[in-house]
Design a protein around this motif. Structure first.
Motif, PDB file in Angstrom:
ATOM      1  N   LYS A 177      18.059   9.643 -38.647  1.00  0.00           N
ATOM      2  CA  LYS A 177      18.622  10.700 -39.499  1.00  0.00           C
ATOM      3  C   LYS A 177      17.957  12.049 -39.282  1.00  0.00           C
ATOM      4  O   LYS A 177      18.610  13.082 -39.341  1.00  0.00           O
ATOM      5  CB  LYS A 177      18.513  10.308 -40.974  1.00  0.00           C
ATOM      6  CG  LYS A 177      19.470   9.213 -41.362  1.00  0.00           C
ATOM      7  CD  LYS A 177      19.399   8.922 -42.838  1.00  0.00           C
ATOM      8  CE  LYS A 177      20.263   7.711 -43.129  1.00  0.00           C
ATOM      9  NZ  LYS A 177      21.119   7.865 -44.257  1.00  0.00           N
ATOM     10  N   ALA A 178      16.652  12.063 -39.046  1.00  0.00           N
ATOM     11  CA  ALA A 178      15.917  13.325 -38.949  1.00  0.00           C
ATOM     12  C   ALA A 178      15.969  13.942 -37.545  1.00  0.00           C
ATOM     13  O   ALA A 178      15.507  15.064 -37.358  1.00  0.00           O
ATOM     14  CB  ALA A 178      14.465  13.100 -39.352  1.00  0.00           C
ATOM     15  N   ILE A 179      16.515  13.226 -36.562  1.00  0.00           N
ATOM     16  CA  ILE A 179      16.528  13.744 -35.193  1.00  0.00           C
ATOM     17  C   ILE A 179      17.973  13.833 -34.703  1.00  0.00           C
ATOM     18  O   ILE A 179      18.679  12.828 -34.634  1.00  0.00           O
ATOM     19  CB  ILE A 179      15.700  12.836 -34.253  1.00  0.00           C
ATOM     20  CG1 ILE A 179      14.244  12.769 -34.745  1.00  0.00           C
ATOM     21  CG2 ILE A 179      15.762  13.350 -32.814  1.00  0.00           C
ATOM     22  CD1 ILE A 179      13.365  11.833 -33.971  1.00  0.00           C
ATOM     23  N   PRO A 180      18.426  15.030 -34.363  1.00  0.00           N
ATOM     24  CA  PRO A 180      19.805  15.184 -33.887  1.00  0.00           C
ATOM     25  C   PRO A 180      19.964  14.616 -32.478  1.00  0.00           C
ATOM     26  O   PRO A 180      18.971  14.330 -31.794  1.00  0.00           O
ATOM     27  CB  PRO A 180      19.998  16.707 -33.873  1.00  0.00           C
ATOM     28  CG  PRO A 180      18.624  17.256 -33.634  1.00  0.00           C
ATOM     29  CD  PRO A 180      17.691  16.300 -34.332  1.00  0.00           C
ATOM     30  N   THR A 181      21.203  14.453 -32.065  1.00  0.00           N
ATOM     31  CA  THR A 181      21.480  14.088 -30.677  1.00  0.00           C
ATOM     32  C   THR A 181      22.359  15.174 -30.069  1.00  0.00           C
ATOM     33  O   THR A 181      23.049  15.902 -30.782  1.00  0.00           O
ATOM     34  CB  THR A 181      22.176  12.712 -30.550  1.00  0.00           C
ATOM     35  OG1 THR A 181      23.488  12.797 -31.098  1.00  0.00           O
ATOM     36  CG2 THR A 181      21.382  11.616 -31.241  1.00  0.00           C
ATOM     37  N   THR A 182      22.311  15.265 -28.751  1.00  0.00           N
ATOM     38  CA  THR A 182      23.058  16.281 -28.018  1.00  0.00           C
ATOM     39  C   THR A 182      23.701  15.631 -26.794  1.00  0.00           C
ATOM     40  O   THR A 182      23.088  14.777 -26.153  1.00  0.00           O
ATOM     41  CB  THR A 182      22.106  17.410 -27.550  1.00  0.00           C
ATOM     42  OG1 THR A 182      21.447  17.956 -28.691  1.00  0.00           O
ATOM     43  CG2 THR A 182      22.856  18.497 -26.799  1.00  0.00           C
ATOM     44  N   TRP A 183      24.929  16.052 -26.496  1.00  0.00           N
ATOM     45  CA  TRP A 183      25.600  15.597 -25.272  1.00  0.00           C
ATOM     46  C   TRP A 183      25.376  16.614 -24.166  1.00  0.00           C
ATOM     47  O   TRP A 183      25.510  17.822 -24.391  1.00  0.00           O
ATOM     48  CB  TRP A 183      27.100  15.423 -25.512  1.00  0.00           C
ATOM     49  CG  TRP A 183      27.421  14.146 -26.235  1.00  0.00           C
ATOM     50  CD1 TRP A 183      27.563  13.996 -27.586  1.00  0.00           C
ATOM     51  CD2 TRP A 183      27.647  12.866 -25.662  1.00  0.00           C
ATOM     52  NE1 TRP A 183      27.861  12.689 -27.882  1.00  0.00           N
ATOM     53  CE2 TRP A 183      27.917  11.967 -26.716  1.00  0.00           C
ATOM     54  CE3 TRP A 183      27.641  12.379 -24.350  1.00  0.00           C
ATOM     55  CZ2 TRP A 183      28.178  10.618 -26.506  1.00  0.00           C
ATOM     56  CZ3 TRP A 183      27.899  11.026 -24.135  1.00  0.00           C
ATOM     57  CH2 TRP A 183      28.166  10.163 -25.210  1.00  0.00           C
ATOM     58  N   LEU A 184      25.038  16.113 -22.983  1.00  0.00           N
ATOM     59  CA  LEU A 184      24.873  16.945 -21.793  1.00  0.00           C
ATOM     60  C   LEU A 184      25.843  16.475 -20.721  1.00  0.00           C
ATOM     61  O   LEU A 184      26.169  15.281 -20.656  1.00  0.00           O
ATOM     62  CB  LEU A 184      23.450  16.817 -21.224  1.00  0.00           C
ATOM     63  CG  LEU A 184      22.279  17.111 -22.149  1.00  0.00           C
ATOM     64  CD1 LEU A 184      20.964  16.804 -21.430  1.00  0.00           C
ATOM     65  CD2 LEU A 184      22.314  18.553 -22.616  1.00  0.00           C
ATOM     66  N   GLN A 185      26.267  17.400 -19.876  1.00  0.00           N
ATOM     67  CA  GLN A 185      26.953  17.027 -18.651  1.00  0.00           C
ATOM     68  C   GLN A 185      25.967  17.300 -17.524  1.00  0.00           C
ATOM     69  O   GLN A 185      25.449  18.405 -17.411  1.00  0.00           O
ATOM     70  CB  GLN A 185      28.225  17.839 -18.438  1.00  0.00           C
ATOM     71  CG  GLN A 185      28.915  17.474 -17.120  1.00  0.00           C
ATOM     72  CD  GLN A 185      30.265  18.122 -16.984  1.00  0.00           C
ATOM     73  OE1 GLN A 185      31.249  17.579 -17.452  1.00  0.00           O
ATOM     74  NE2 GLN A 185      30.307  19.288 -16.359  1.00  0.00           N
ATOM     75  N   ILE A 186      25.696  16.269 -16.735  1.00  0.00           N
ATOM     76  CA  ILE A 186      24.742  16.387 -15.633  1.00  0.00           C
ATOM     77  C   ILE A 186      25.449  15.981 -14.345  1.00  0.00           C
ATOM     78  O   ILE A 186      26.047  14.895 -14.276  1.00  0.00           O
ATOM     79  CB  ILE A 186      23.498  15.502 -15.866  1.00  0.00           C
ATOM     80  CG1 ILE A 186      22.785  15.939 -17.153  1.00  0.00           C
ATOM     81  CG2 ILE A 186      22.561  15.544 -14.659  1.00  0.00           C
ATOM     82  CD1 ILE A 186      21.571  15.084 -17.519  1.00  0.00           C
ATOM     83  N   LYS A 187      25.369  16.848 -13.342  1.00  0.00           N
ATOM     84  CA  LYS A 187      25.954  16.557 -12.033  1.00  0.00           C
ATOM     85  C   LYS A 187      24.840  16.494 -11.000  1.00  0.00           C
ATOM     86  O   LYS A 187      24.043  17.442 -10.879  1.00  0.00           O
ATOM     87  CB  LYS A 187      26.953  17.641 -11.630  1.00  0.00           C
ATOM     88  CG  LYS A 187      28.187  17.687 -12.497  1.00  0.00           C
ATOM     89  CD  LYS A 187      29.166  18.738 -11.998  1.00  0.00           C
ATOM     90  CE  LYS A 187      30.418  18.758 -12.863  1.00  0.00           C
ATOM     91  NZ  LYS A 187      31.437  19.676 -12.316  1.00  0.00           N
ATOM     92  N   ILE A 188      24.801  15.362 -10.275  1.00  0.00           N
ATOM     93  CA  ILE A 188      23.800  15.179  -9.228  1.00  0.00           C
ATOM     94  C   ILE A 188      24.470  14.578  -7.995  1.00  0.00           C
ATOM     95  O   ILE A 188      25.539  13.968  -8.095  1.00  0.00           O
ATOM     96  CB  ILE A 188      22.633  14.268  -9.686  1.00  0.00           C
ATOM     97  CG1 ILE A 188      23.139  12.874 -10.101  1.00  0.00           C
ATOM     98  CG2 ILE A 188      21.843  14.928 -10.810  1.00  0.00           C
ATOM     99  CD1 ILE A 188      22.027  11.877 -10.427  1.00  0.00           C
ATOM    100  N   SER A 189      23.816  14.746  -6.850  1.00  0.00           N
ATOM    101  CA  SER A 189      24.343  14.125  -5.635  1.00  0.00           C
ATOM    102  C   SER A 189      23.489  12.945  -5.216  1.00  0.00           C
ATOM    103  O   SER A 189      23.835  12.217  -4.298  1.00  0.00           O
ATOM    104  CB  SER A 189      24.429  15.151  -4.494  1.00  0.00           C
ATOM    105  OG  SER A 189      23.144  15.661  -4.211  1.00  0.00           O
TER     106      SER A 189
END
Length: 184
Positions: free
Chosen positions: A128-140
């Motif tokens: 509850k006390a820690i948010p989450t975040t979505w990332l888009q990551i592109k790697i080869s």
């Protein structure tokens, strides 16, 4: 033949059963989802990762898609613990030292939660006390647990990892646990 499979969480990227002394610990395999003979995965996804897995009966294509020298771009949707600033993500964009290798620069951006995303079973752990975040990551690249190790290295552990695309192939229109057959 090319098969685009939306691999669920907790599925092993092989057709033969995962050896475990305890039958209750057996993971589902590709054979549980894809009844097509003589196709092989072009690359892998960890058991705890989800998303696009390409299978084919074409050895040359399998090699091109999975071998690092061909630099096929892989796009991941990554839910991390915390709320990273642009500055905190900068090391991923220049390459991070993971001890056994230094990653190539990644394209990284914060994104909204992907639309139409399926529920994961079991759900991720949330605090509850820690948010989450979505990332888009592109790697080869695509070394063992690379994206998870990269986000942990910059202080934002991966909670959920979904491979959305490999080159021009995407998950679009493929439900979790389902596959689509493409013909050459």
């Amino acid at each position: 033949m090319i098969i685009l499979f939306n691999k669920p969480f907790n599925v092993v990227c092989q057709f033969s059963p995962h050896d475990s002394p305890n039958p209750d610990n057996r993971h589902a395999t590709l054979k549980d989802f894809i009844p097509i003979p003589d196709v092989y995965a072009a690359g892998r996804l960890d058991t705890d990762s989800e998303g696009l897995l390409i299978l084919t009966d074409d050895g040359a294509l399998q090699h091109r898609l999975s071998h690092p020298k061909h630099k096929e771009i892989k796009t991941y949707w990554v839910q991390v613990e915390g709320a990273p600033s642009d500055e905190a993500l900068q090391p991923l964009r220049v390459g991070v030292d993971l001890g056994d290798f230094i990653t190539q620069p990644a394209e990284v951006s914060v994104m909204n939660e992907p639309a139409g995303i399926w529920l994961r079973n079991p759900p991720i752990r949330e605090r509850k006390a820690i948010p989450t975040t979505w990332l888009q990551i592109k790697i080869s690249e695509g070394k063992n647990r690379q994206v998870r190790r990269m986000t942990a290295k910059v202080g934002f552990p991966t909670l959920r990892l979904i491979r959305y695309a490999i080159g021009r192939y995407t998950l679009d229109g493929i439900a979790n646990g389902e596959y689509k057959v493409l013909t050459a």
